[in-house]
Design an enzyme around this catalytic site. Structure first.
Site, PDB file in Angstrom:
ATOM      1  N   CYS A 407       0.923  -1.279  -0.237  1.00  0.00           N
ATOM      2  CA  CYS A 407       0.029  -0.020   0.044  1.00  0.00           C
ATOM      3  C   CYS A 407       0.987   1.171   0.029  1.00  0.00           C
ATOM      4  O   CYS A 407       1.319   1.558  -1.004  1.00  0.00           O
ATOM      5  CB  CYS A 407      -1.098  -0.115   1.213  1.00  0.00           C
ATOM      6  SG  CYS A 407      -2.479   1.047   0.935  1.00  0.00           S
ATOM      7  N   HIS A 541      -3.726  -5.157   0.601  1.00  0.00           N
ATOM      8  CA  HIS A 541      -2.981  -5.690   1.856  1.00  0.00           C
ATOM      9  C   HIS A 541      -2.999  -6.994   1.740  1.00  0.00           C
ATOM     10  O   HIS A 541      -3.909  -7.782   2.365  1.00  0.00           O
ATOM     11  CB  HIS A 541      -3.821  -5.247   3.031  1.00  0.00           C
ATOM     12  CG  HIS A 541      -3.589  -3.577   3.416  1.00  0.00           C
ATOM     13  ND1 HIS A 541      -2.545  -3.181   3.960  1.00  0.00           N
ATOM     14  CD2 HIS A 541      -4.175  -2.710   3.016  1.00  0.00           C
ATOM     15  CE1 HIS A 541      -2.491  -1.896   4.065  1.00  0.00           C
ATOM     16  NE2 HIS A 541      -3.596  -1.321   3.579  1.00  0.00           N
ATOM     17  N   GLU A 543      -1.491  -9.118   3.461  1.00  0.00           N
ATOM     18  CA  GLU A 543      -1.397  -9.966   4.743  1.00  0.00           C
ATOM     19  C   GLU A 543      -2.796 -10.115   5.586  1.00  0.00           C
ATOM     20  O   GLU A 543      -2.559 -10.947   6.307  1.00  0.00           O
ATOM     21  CB  GLU A 543      -0.383  -9.024   5.777  1.00  0.00           C
ATOM     22  CG  GLU A 543      -1.356  -7.472   6.120  1.00  0.00           C
ATOM     23  CD  GLU A 543      -1.102  -6.376   5.191  1.00  0.00           C
ATOM     24  OE1 GLU A 543      -0.824  -6.731   4.162  1.00  0.00           O
ATOM     25  OE2 GLU A 543      -1.416  -5.081   5.770  1.00  0.00           O
TER      26      GLU A 543
HETATM   27  N1  GLN Z   1      -1.965   6.814   2.982  1.00  0.00           N
HETATM   28  C1  GLN Z   1      -2.015   6.017   1.495  1.00  0.00           C
HETATM   29  C2  GLN Z   1      -3.598   5.974   1.255  1.00  0.00           C
HETATM   30  O1  GLN Z   1      -4.292   6.555   1.525  1.00  0.00           O
HETATM   31  C3  GLN Z   1      -1.611   4.542   1.810  1.00  0.00           C
HETATM   32  C4  GLN Z   1      -2.821   4.016   2.884  1.00  0.00           C
HETATM   33  C5  GLN Z   1      -2.309   2.626   3.284  1.00  0.00           C
HETATM   34  O2  GLN Z   1      -1.203   2.273   3.385  1.00  0.00           O
HETATM   35  N2  GLN Z   1      -3.060   1.833   3.639  1.00  0.00           N
HETATM   36  O3  GLN Z   1      -3.733   5.771  -0.048  1.00  0.00           O
END
Ligand code: GLN
Length: 569
Positions: A407, A541, A543
């Site tokens: 992410c 994600h 994970e």
């Molecule tokens: N801050 C980033 C976004 O909102 C990544 C968010 C995250 O890593 N879950 O896109």
């Protein structure tokens, strides 16, 4: 099959919404899990392990959590407050304990599996404004407790067991409506369909050389004061509990001695189902419900995992460079998924948690990474520490160390490539303010008029992210194609910003390719550097979907790359 055991019905006239106990044929049993003495005893883990143990006896389970705080969901809470936010397939931001449930049982959690006081009250107040209560004085009992019972019993698939964990510790003011609701449910269902499990602590006092039993009856007394007699006590202890002490607890707490189950500290959390079985927990639960318990549960899967965790053939070191290093619960699923990657490769994964700001403050900080076999930059929010993450991505790219960006970690890797390889020194994310080259930004910034995604800078903070499971199409022949062995995958998201498709060609010319895209081809979901030994960034994600008995392929592949790296270092 009926979706719920109970139904609300709107009684005509002035009586308003009345909870009615309607038996619709399902035999779902409810196990309510409370905790006492102190917090942080691992109720979530205990619930998850009991779920796994019941599955090992062939039963279908669903796990739920009732959280007593007033936030509507934990999505707006700092990770320092509540640890990780667990995003479900259907896009709910829920308590991290649901991660334990999924990892132990493999059952995908749903929005309906986690409810907070905030959500209950919002529901009740919305009904009141809508006029649903028709003249009634709206009260905690019965209206709030009815809404809680409705949540506990709704959206089920005729599972054999629903395990329902109540957050907080008995005696907390805010958990009272939940305890009252489960007390009522226990009464309505009867003992044949409900069971109360209470988790307590037996502290060891070194000066006395004794395990102390007294806090347990005190905690049970608190439960009794709200009308709940526990059927089984699960006693956390750092050493074996002598039979005499178990007898004492049974006597004072009005349960049979066999229902005082030791919950001893174990070498790995994945040993907990086996340990509970050794303590007789599953037999006790079966006995309570009048179920057959002569045969042994099938715990082969758990024995195998424990053996792999405790007897690895090697070790790799992974640096996790993030932001919330003071509370590692913020990265719970991540740490578990990395361990699962280790299980798949028969190695122990040693994690070094590094605060990314270190790489901004210290010129020589990069030496922290010299010895590691892989670098992972996880999810995160806000600008603090981002330059450090970008520096770390650069180090991994140039030094050919396996890099896994999740992410935010993917977004930082893209910014790094744009700045240092694609000749865009001003490249940044609009999350940090206006920028000449928003290689990461809100989709609306480059796709005005798009009707599918409505997110802008003025959006509310709660529930305005891309959340939950989305499809991703994988480029044939890419590294991730070889890892997933599939061209279409589904993964869970939780972010506002996206990598900007308009920079695709410029980045590709530098060697960073978009190897996974949303089905409409607009949102880059995976990036990779084919010429690098292992450099992958994912917008989702992974994970969250990893299980000890089914490690996520990306984590398996990342740790395998780290094993290869360890042979070079
Ligand atoms: N801050 C980033 C976004 O909102 C990544 C968010 C995250 O890593 N879950 O896109």
């Amino acid at each position: 099959m009926p979706r719920a055991l109970f139904a609300f019905f709107l009684k005509g006239g002035a009586a308003g919404l009345i909870w009615r106990n309607v038996e619709v044929g399902s035999m779902t049993r409810f196990i309510f899990i409370t905790g006492g003495v102190v917090s942080s005893l691992g109720k979530g883990l205990a619930s998850a392990a009991l779920g796994a143990l019941l599955q090992a006896r062939g039963y279908r389970v669903r796990l739920r959590k009732l959280d007593p705080y007033l936030n509507v969901d934990p999505g707006t809470m700092s990770p320092y407050q509540n640890g990780e936010v667990l995003v479900t397939e259907d896009g709910a931001e829920t308590d991290r304990d649901l991660g334990h449930y999924e990892r132990f049982t493999g059952v995908s959690s749903r929005r309906s599996d986690n409810v907070t006081t905030g959500r209950i009250y919002s529901t009740v107040i919305a009904r009141e404004r809508h006029g649903d209560y028709l003249g009634a004085t709206v009260q905690v009992i019965p209206h709030v407790t009815d809404a809680i019972k409705e949540f506990v019993t709704a959206d089920l698939d005729a599972e054999d067991f629903v395990l329902c964990e109540i957050g907080g510790t008995v005696g907390d003011i805010e958990s009272l409506p939940f305890l009252e609701a489960i007390r009522q449910l226990g009464n309505e269902l009867g003992p044949g369909r409900s069971m109360f499990v209470h988790l307590t602590l037996l502290p060891y006092i070194p000066s006395a050389g004794e395990l102390k039993t007294k806090p347990t009856p005190h905690s049970v007394k608190e439960l009794l004061s709200v009308g709940i007699q526990p059927d089984l006590l699960l006693c956390r202890s750092d050493r074996p509990i002598p039979d005499a002490e178990r007898r004492k607890i049974a006597l004072f707490c009005n349960v049979s001695e066999a229902a005082v189950i030791p919950a001893l500290d174990v070498a790995t959390i994945y040993r907990v189902p086996v340990s509970y079985h050794e303590g007789g927990m599953d037999i006790q639960v079966c006995r309570h419900f009048g179920l057959e318990h002569d045969h042994e549960p099938d715990l082969g899967r758990w024995h195998d995992i424990v053996e792999r965790v405790l007897q690895p053939e090697g070790e790799v070191t992974i640096a996790v460079v993030g932001k919330y290093m003071k509370l590692l619960d913020a990265y719970k699923s991540l740490a578990e998924a990395l361990a699962h990657g280790g299980i798949a490769n028969n190695v122990r994964v040693r994690l070094e948690w590094l605060d990314s700001e270190v790489f901004e403050k210290e010129e020589t900080a990069i030496h922290h990474l010299e010895h590691v076999h892989g670098i992972l930059v996880p999810g995160g929010f806000g600008e603090r520490g981002t330059e450090g993450k970008i520096a770390v991505a650069r180090f991994a790219r140039m030094r050919r160390v396996p890099y896994f960006g999740i992410c935010f970690g993917m977004q930082m890797a893209v910014i790094e490539a744009a700045r240092n390889m694609a000749g865009l020194p001003g490249a940044s994310s609009s999350e940090f303010g206006a920028t000449s080259d928003p290689v990461v930004g809100l989709m609306t910034e480059w796709n005005k008029g798009n009707e599918v995604v409505h997110r802008d800078t003025d959006s509310e903070m709660g529930g305005t992210m891309r959340l939950g499971s989305y499809e991703c199409r994988i480029a044939p022949g890419s590294r991730v194609h070889g890892i997933y062995h599939a061209l279409t995958i589904h993964e869970r998201h939780r972010h506002r910003y996206e990598v900007n498709i308009h920079y695709q060609e410029r980045l590709k010319a530098t060697g960073l390719v978009f190897s996974g895209m949303s089905p409409d081809g607009l949102l880059p979901e995976i990036v990779e550097i084919p010429a690098h030994p292992w450099f992958i960034g994912v917008q989702f994600h992974p994970e969250l979907k990893s299980k000890p008995f089914a490690p996520h392929p990306l984590f398996t592949a990342f740790i395998r790359a780290a094993v290869e790296q360890s042979r070079l270092v």
